[in-house]
Design a protein around this motif. Sequence first.
Motif, mmCIF file in Angstrom:
data_model
loop_
_atom_site.group_PDB
_atom_site.id
_atom_site.type_symbol
_atom_site.label_atom_id
_atom_site.label_comp_id
_atom_site.label_asym_id
_atom_site.label_seq_id
_atom_site.Cartn_x
_atom_site.Cartn_y
_atom_site.Cartn_z
ATOM 1 N N VAL A 198 0.870 -1.184 0.000
ATOM 2 C CA VAL A 198 0.000 0.000 0.000
ATOM 3 C C VAL A 198 0.898 1.223 0.000
ATOM 4 O O VAL A 198 1.720 1.399 0.899
ATOM 5 C CB VAL A 198 -0.916 0.029 1.235
ATOM 6 N N LYS A 208 3.957 3.802 -7.513
ATOM 7 C CA LYS A 208 2.560 3.434 -7.785
ATOM 8 C C LYS A 208 2.489 2.317 -8.814
ATOM 9 O O LYS A 208 1.639 1.421 -8.719
ATOM 10 C CB LYS A 208 1.779 4.666 -8.252
ATOM 11 N N GLY A 212 0.794 -1.375 -8.347
ATOM 12 C CA GLY A 212 -0.188 -1.918 -9.272
ATOM 13 C C GLY A 212 0.205 -3.276 -9.815
ATOM 14 O O GLY A 212 -0.645 -4.160 -9.996
ATOM 15 N N ILE A 217 -2.434 -1.186 -3.804
ATOM 16 C CA ILE A 217 -3.365 -0.075 -3.934
ATOM 17 C C ILE A 217 -2.715 1.201 -3.412
ATOM 18 O O ILE A 217 -1.801 1.151 -2.579
ATOM 19 C CB ILE A 217 -4.667 -0.400 -3.146
ATOM 20 N N CYS A 219 -3.341 4.841 -1.360
ATOM 21 C CA CYS A 219 -4.281 5.391 -0.387
ATOM 22 C C CYS A 219 -4.052 6.890 -0.239
ATOM 23 O O CYS A 219 -3.017 7.424 -0.635
ATOM 24 C CB CYS A 219 -4.161 4.703 0.974
ATOM 25 N N VAL A 227 -8.785 1.652 2.678
ATOM 26 C CA VAL A 227 -7.755 0.954 1.899
ATOM 27 C C VAL A 227 -7.123 -0.173 2.711
ATOM 28 O O VAL A 227 -6.903 -1.276 2.195
ATOM 29 C CB VAL A 227 -6.687 1.954 1.413
ATOM 30 N N TRP A 230 -9.402 -3.037 2.748
ATOM 31 C CA TRP A 230 -9.299 -3.699 1.445
ATOM 32 C C TRP A 230 -8.075 -4.616 1.408
ATOM 33 O O TRP A 230 -8.141 -5.754 0.945
ATOM 34 C CB TRP A 230 -9.214 -2.633 0.362
ATOM 35 N N ALA A 420 -3.503 0.749 -9.756
ATOM 36 C CA ALA A 420 -3.469 1.039 -8.315
ATOM 37 C C ALA A 420 -4.284 2.283 -7.979
ATOM 38 O O ALA A 420 -4.952 2.334 -6.937
ATOM 39 C CB ALA A 420 -2.021 1.207 -7.849
ATOM 40 N N ARG A 423 -8.044 1.584 -8.092
ATOM 41 C CA ARG A 423 -8.465 0.933 -6.855
ATOM 42 C C ARG A 423 -8.632 1.961 -5.742
ATOM 43 O O ARG A 423 -9.568 1.883 -4.944
ATOM 44 C CB ARG A 423 -7.420 -0.119 -6.448
ATOM 45 N N MET A 424 -7.735 2.940 -5.703
ATOM 46 C CA MET A 424 -7.849 4.020 -4.712
ATOM 47 C C MET A 424 -9.130 4.813 -4.911
ATOM 48 O O MET A 424 -9.858 5.090 -3.945
ATOM 49 C CB MET A 424 -6.647 4.960 -4.836
#
Length: 429
Positions: A198, A208, A212, A217, A219, A227, A230, A420, A423-424
Motif C-alpha cells: 500500500v 505506484k 499496481g 493499492i 491510499c 484501503v 481492502w 493502483a 483501486r484508490m
Amino acid sequence: MAATRITLERDPSVARAIAADPSSACESDLTAAPWSFDAAPGYGPGSSSADPFPAAAPVQGEIPAEYRDASDAELHERIRAARTTLGERVVVLGHFYQRDEIVQHADYVGDSFQLARAATEHPDAEAIVFCGVHFMAETADILSGAGQNVILPHLGAGCSMADMATIDEVEECWEQLEDVLGPLDKEDEDGLVPVIPVTYMNSSAAIKGFVGRNGGIVCTSSNARTVLEWAFARGRRVLFFPDQHLGRNIAKAMGVPLGLMPMWNPRQPLGGSTAGELEDSRVILWHGFCSVHRRFTTAQIDKARAEHPGVRVIVHPECPMAVVDAADESGSTDVIRRAIEGATEPTTFAIGTEINLVQRLAAQHPQHTIFCLDPVVCPCSTMYRIHPAYLAWVLEELVAGRTVNRIGVAPDVAVPARVALDRMLAATP
C-alpha cells in the motif's frame, strides 16, 4: 468530496506574514524569491530544507527576467489575461497548501485526492496546470486523457516524503520479504497472500506502478482506513510506505497492536527487524515522514489548551502518534476544512497542518479563532516554490503555443500505476 473553487475575502498571505516579521519564520531565506534557489539542488527553505535531496530529482531552470522582475500586480494581471485567452483550453488545479497568491487563480482547490479526481473531469482541456508538487502532477498525467498535457509550474516542487522511498529501495525490500515469507503472490488456505503493498499518494509514479503490478493499492489520508480494510481482506499483512505516521495512526485506530508494526529502514538488512518480527507483523511501516507534520508536538497541544480553555484541536494523521492521540480529532486537510465549516457556534480551533491552509481557513471563517499549533511559520518547502512568476510563465508559454515543464509518465509505469490509482478511487470511505 469534489475539489472546490475558493474565494478569499482578505489576503492571509504567509509570504506577507514572513516579510513583516522574518524572525517568526523557520528560515529567514523564506523572504527571498524562490528563483534565488533554483540553481542549486535542494528543497529550498522551509520545513524540508534539511531533508536529503535525491541526486536525480528535477531542478528548475531559470525563468526569463521579465517574470522575475515583474511586480505582484503585473504578474496577477498577466495570469488573468492568459487565462482569458486560453479559456477552457486550460484547467488550473491548486493544492490546499499553496500560497494564496496561487490559490486565487485556481479553478479547483483541494487535497491530492480531490485534485486527482478533478484531473479526470475535464477531458476536453488541452492542458492541466497543476499547482502542487511533482507526484501530484504525475498522478494527473496518469489519470488524464492521452491528448492532454500536465504542467508543473516549478520542476523543483517535489516532496521529501515521496523521495524517502525510491523504486530501487522498495524492490529490494520486496525481495527480502520474499526470502522471509516465501512467494509473495501465493495464496494460503484462506485465500490470502503474504503481503499487500500500500503506497500513500505521496509517492512517485514508479512506486505506484510497482504497487499496481503486485496486487496493491494507493491510499490517501481520507481513505486510508478503507484501503487498509481492502488490503487485509487480501493479505496477511501490509507493507505501508512511505509515511510511517499515517500508517501507524490508522492501523492503531483499527486495533492493530503497535508490537505488530515493525519499521522498515531501507538502509538496514531486513529493514532493521528480525525474520520473526516480520513473520508476526500485520503492518510493516516504511521509515518515512512529512517534515511539515513532524514539527507538531504534544507540548504545543498542552500550551494551546492552557491558553485557550475549550479549544478544539484537530491535526493531520501524518503527525506523530503521540500528537494524534493528544488531539481531539485527526483527519485529512479536507476533513479539517469541513470540521471548521460545520461549526455552528464561534469556536477556537488549534490546527496541526500546513500554515498556508490554516491561515486561509482563519481568513475565511472570522467568526472562529483559528491558529496553527506550531507558532513558527514554516511552510512546506516545495509547495512554496510555486510563485505567481512561474504560473504566469507557463500560461503565457501556452498562449504562445509552447508547452514547458510538462510532466509525463512512461506507459510501462503509467499502466500499472493506473490500476493502483483506480483501486484508490473506488475505495470510498
